[in-house]
Design a protein around this motif. Structure first.
Motif, mmCIF file in Angstrom:
data_model
loop_
_atom_site.group_PDB
_atom_site.id
_atom_site.type_symbol
_atom_site.label_atom_id
_atom_site.label_comp_id
_atom_site.label_asym_id
_atom_site.label_seq_id
_atom_site.Cartn_x
_atom_site.Cartn_y
_atom_site.Cartn_z
ATOM 1 N N UNK A 73 33.474 40.200 49.546
ATOM 2 C CA UNK A 73 32.542 41.259 49.140
ATOM 3 C C UNK A 73 31.337 41.167 50.065
ATOM 4 N N UNK A 74 31.284 42.062 51.050
ATOM 5 C CA UNK A 74 30.209 41.974 52.044
ATOM 6 C C UNK A 74 28.837 42.238 51.427
ATOM 7 N N UNK A 75 28.766 43.066 50.402
ATOM 8 C CA UNK A 75 27.478 43.364 49.777
ATOM 9 C C UNK A 75 26.870 42.128 49.111
ATOM 10 N N UNK A 76 27.735 41.194 48.736
ATOM 11 C CA UNK A 76 27.266 39.963 48.089
ATOM 12 C C UNK A 76 27.368 38.754 49.010
ATOM 13 N N UNK A 77 27.838 38.989 50.237
ATOM 14 C CA UNK A 77 28.030 37.888 51.184
ATOM 15 C C UNK A 77 28.814 36.749 50.531
ATOM 16 N N UNK A 78 29.929 37.119 49.919
ATOM 17 C CA UNK A 78 30.720 36.182 49.114
ATOM 18 C C UNK A 78 32.198 36.365 49.414
ATOM 19 N N UNK A 79 32.901 35.256 49.483
ATOM 20 C CA UNK A 79 34.355 35.262 49.596
ATOM 21 C C UNK A 79 34.935 34.655 48.322
ATOM 22 N N UNK A 80 36.003 35.254 47.829
ATOM 23 C CA UNK A 80 36.623 34.814 46.578
ATOM 24 C C UNK A 80 38.022 34.272 46.836
ATOM 25 N N UNK A 81 38.456 33.421 45.941
ATOM 26 C CA UNK A 81 39.848 32.997 45.895
ATOM 27 C C UNK A 81 40.316 33.143 44.455
ATOM 28 N N UNK A 82 41.099 34.173 44.216
ATOM 29 C CA UNK A 82 41.690 34.369 42.896
ATOM 30 C C UNK A 82 42.967 33.546 42.816
ATOM 31 N N UNK A 83 43.031 32.650 41.866
ATOM 32 C CA UNK A 83 44.184 31.761 41.732
ATOM 33 C C UNK A 83 44.861 32.041 40.405
#
Length: 127
Positions: A73-83
């Motif tokens: 999510x570039x707007x939040x400068x965040x990368x996620x890992x859905x497991x």
């Protein structure tokens, strides 16, 4: 100063789900390949998934294919890992990392290629 912070770890029953987050300061994650790695006690750190800069091409280790999803999510400068459908063998400390080498559409699952690391977030899946 670059800082990566993981969150979202915890204890979950087999078959359950968790979403890990990697937030950053001092670096724009969209400009760098970002990887998720994990390390279980007594084992080497292994790559789980990565996402390339800009285009967001994604790659998964065989153990993570189908069950895990990496996103950004570039707007939040965040990368996620859905497991999803977690197994006892998924239990480990999970780390996110940023690579300085940018190759369009590519990222690596090799820990040695990453320059910046977070402190890790533990995931427990009791057997």
């Amino acid at each position: 100063q670059v800082q990566l912070v993981e969150s979202g770890g915890g204890s979950v029953q087999p078959g359950g789900s968790l979403r890990l987050s990697c937030t950053a300061a001092g670096i724009t994650l969209d400009n760098h390949p970002i990887g998720w790695f994990r390390q279980a006690p007594g084992k080497e750190r292994e790559g789980v998934s990565c996402i390339s800069s800009r285009s967001g091409s994604t790659y998964y280790a065989d153990s993570a294919k189908v069950r895990f999803i990496i996103s950004r999510d570039n707007s939040k400068n965040t990368v996620y890992l859905q497991m999803n459908r977690l197994k006892p063998e998924d239990a480990a400390v999970y780390y996110c990392a940023a690579d300085q080498l940018v190759i369009p559409h590519l990222c690596s699952l090799k820990a040695s290629e990453y320059a910046y690391w977070g402190q890790g977030t533990p995931v427990t899946v009791p057997s």
